[in-house]
Design a protein around this motif. Sequence first.
Motif, PDB file in Angstrom:
ATOM      1  N   GLY A 179      64.230  34.004  19.989  1.00  0.00           N
ATOM      2  CA  GLY A 179      65.117  35.159  19.917  1.00  0.00           C
ATOM      3  C   GLY A 179      66.381  34.986  20.730  1.00  0.00           C
ATOM      4  O   GLY A 179      66.407  34.273  21.736  1.00  0.00           O
ATOM      5  N   ASP A 180      67.432  35.671  20.289  1.00  0.00           N
ATOM      6  CA  ASP A 180      68.735  35.566  20.956  1.00  0.00           C
ATOM      7  C   ASP A 180      69.287  36.925  21.373  1.00  0.00           C
ATOM      8  O   ASP A 180      70.463  37.034  21.715  1.00  0.00           O
ATOM      9  CB  ASP A 180      69.735  34.864  20.034  1.00  0.00           C
ATOM     10  N   ARG A 181      68.427  37.965  21.335  1.00  0.00           N
ATOM     11  CA  ARG A 181      68.864  39.301  21.713  1.00  0.00           C
ATOM     12  C   ARG A 181      67.833  39.918  22.646  1.00  0.00           C
ATOM     13  O   ARG A 181      66.647  39.571  22.579  1.00  0.00           O
ATOM     14  CB  ARG A 181      69.040  40.185  20.472  1.00  0.00           C
ATOM     15  N   PRO A 182      68.248  40.845  23.531  1.00  0.00           N
ATOM     16  CA  PRO A 182      67.282  41.457  24.450  1.00  0.00           C
ATOM     17  C   PRO A 182      66.120  42.107  23.696  1.00  0.00           C
ATOM     18  O   PRO A 182      66.327  42.854  22.743  1.00  0.00           O
ATOM     19  CB  PRO A 182      68.122  42.508  25.186  1.00  0.00           C
ATOM     20  N   VAL A 186      61.517  36.404  18.707  1.00  0.00           N
ATOM     21  CA  VAL A 186      61.530  35.454  17.591  1.00  0.00           C
ATOM     22  C   VAL A 186      62.483  35.949  16.517  1.00  0.00           C
ATOM     23  O   VAL A 186      62.533  37.150  16.229  1.00  0.00           O
ATOM     24  CB  VAL A 186      60.111  35.315  16.990  1.00  0.00           C
ATOM     25  N   VAL A 187      63.235  35.036  15.937  1.00  0.00           N
ATOM     26  CA  VAL A 187      64.106  35.333  14.792  1.00  0.00           C
ATOM     27  C   VAL A 187      63.639  34.482  13.620  1.00  0.00           C
ATOM     28  O   VAL A 187      63.268  33.312  13.799  1.00  0.00           O
ATOM     29  CB  VAL A 187      65.572  35.040  15.130  1.00  0.00           C
ATOM     30  N   GLU A 222      51.785  39.102  22.776  1.00  0.00           N
ATOM     31  CA  GLU A 222      52.418  40.107  21.925  1.00  0.00           C
ATOM     32  C   GLU A 222      53.903  39.816  21.865  1.00  0.00           C
ATOM     33  O   GLU A 222      54.562  39.691  22.898  1.00  0.00           O
ATOM     34  CB  GLU A 222      52.165  41.523  22.451  1.00  0.00           C
ATOM     35  N   LEU A 223      54.423  39.724  20.652  1.00  0.00           N
ATOM     36  CA  LEU A 223      55.795  39.294  20.434  1.00  0.00           C
ATOM     37  C   LEU A 223      56.484  40.222  19.447  1.00  0.00           C
ATOM     38  O   LEU A 223      55.871  40.701  18.492  1.00  0.00           O
ATOM     39  CB  LEU A 223      55.828  37.869  19.876  1.00  0.00           C
ATOM     40  N   LEU A 224      57.785  40.443  19.664  1.00  0.00           N
ATOM     41  CA  LEU A 224      58.587  41.197  18.708  1.00  0.00           C
ATOM     42  C   LEU A 224      59.441  40.217  17.928  1.00  0.00           C
ATOM     43  O   LEU A 224      60.224  39.444  18.500  1.00  0.00           O
ATOM     44  CB  LEU A 224      59.484  42.212  19.408  1.00  0.00           C
ATOM     45  N   ALA A 225      59.283  40.237  16.614  1.00  0.00           N
ATOM     46  CA  ALA A 225      60.003  39.329  15.735  1.00  0.00           C
ATOM     47  C   ALA A 225      61.038  40.101  14.919  1.00  0.00           C
ATOM     48  O   ALA A 225      60.738  41.166  14.374  1.00  0.00           O
ATOM     49  CB  ALA A 225      59.031  38.609  14.805  1.00  0.00           C
ATOM     50  N   GLU A 226      62.228  39.550  14.833  1.00  0.00           N
ATOM     51  CA  GLU A 226      63.278  40.097  13.972  1.00  0.00           C
ATOM     52  C   GLU A 226      63.447  39.202  12.762  1.00  0.00           C
ATOM     53  O   GLU A 226      63.611  37.990  12.900  1.00  0.00           O
ATOM     54  CB  GLU A 226      64.613  40.176  14.715  1.00  0.00           C
ATOM     55  N   GLN A 227      63.382  39.778  11.559  1.00  0.00           N
ATOM     56  CA  GLN A 227      63.724  39.016  10.366  1.00  0.00           C
ATOM     57  C   GLN A 227      65.172  39.322  10.032  1.00  0.00           C
ATOM     58  O   GLN A 227      65.537  40.461   9.724  1.00  0.00           O
ATOM     59  CB  GLN A 227      62.800  39.339   9.199  1.00  0.00           C
ATOM     60  N   VAL A 235      58.958  43.125  13.276  1.00  0.00           N
ATOM     61  CA  VAL A 235      57.500  43.064  13.173  1.00  0.00           C
ATOM     62  C   VAL A 235      56.950  42.803  14.569  1.00  0.00           C
ATOM     63  O   VAL A 235      57.317  41.814  15.211  1.00  0.00           O
ATOM     64  CB  VAL A 235      57.046  41.937  12.219  1.00  0.00           C
ATOM     65  N   LEU A 236      56.082  43.688  15.037  1.00  0.00           N
ATOM     66  CA  LEU A 236      55.358  43.448  16.278  1.00  0.00           C
ATOM     67  C   LEU A 236      54.119  42.650  15.926  1.00  0.00           C
ATOM     68  O   LEU A 236      53.335  43.056  15.052  1.00  0.00           O
ATOM     69  CB  LEU A 236      54.975  44.775  16.938  1.00  0.00           C
TER      70      LEU A 236
END
Length: 268
Positions: A179-182, A186-187, A222-227, A235-236
């Motif tokens: 990821g590249d944002r606060p 994951v992107v 636990e991870l926060l993913a951005e598509q 998606v958490l």
Amino acid sequence: MDAYVVDSFTDRPFAGNPAGVVLLDEPADSTWMQHAAAEFNHSETAFVVVGGPAGEAKPLRWFTPTTEVDLCGHATLATAHVLGGEQRFDTRSGELGCSVREDGMIELDFPAQPCSPTEGTGVLSALGQLSDEQVEHVARSESDLIVELSDASLVRQLRPDMSALARVPGRGTTVTARGDRPGVDVVSRFFAPSVGVPEDPVTGSAHCALAPWWAERLGRTELLAEQASPRGGTVLMRPHGDRVALAGHAVTVLRGALSDGARAPLSR
């Protein structure tokens, strides 16, 4: 038959991934469901039988505009949202459970899909001009190829050759980076032109592989993913053993009924 369009993995309309949801009193013919999914023309449309015995897992199937698929996260989330959160579904990937978290997200219990290293010559050329320094890993899950890049900006800027990607074996290709944002760990982006989905807005099933992949690399459970598709969504994800918990919000944007002329013939 009641029918819906639901935006999944988002808390606002016209974002996330839209899915069609059709409620059936009894099983329908596969050819009819494929035609109906092509009419909806979303990346997936879910068909769920709600007329069965109380307490039993509800039969659930998913179709892209061109084919039936074995697993779909966002259309399962959409179906649980329509029916009321706590659900069990009988699917081609086994029984899938859905529950409602305290924060209002619907959590899906899906099978994990571990990855193993593979060659990436064909897929890398289809993705564009990527140098060896920009490609960290290429791996294959049960369904898809996984390409990890060195920087999220490369994921966001990709302009793949869809004709070339359609020739890559497997359901689709997930391209991912840290990821590249606060708050974003994951992107990713997901491309599946071979099954009629050039770029999927938010792909729940792809995170069945991304969750164990990134949990191991980042040392977190636990991870926060951005598509990072044009519509975008989050998606958490939380891997646990051979399963993955995927959580997100959903928003109903359309509710209606299929006309009498479009009634489903019974499955034979």
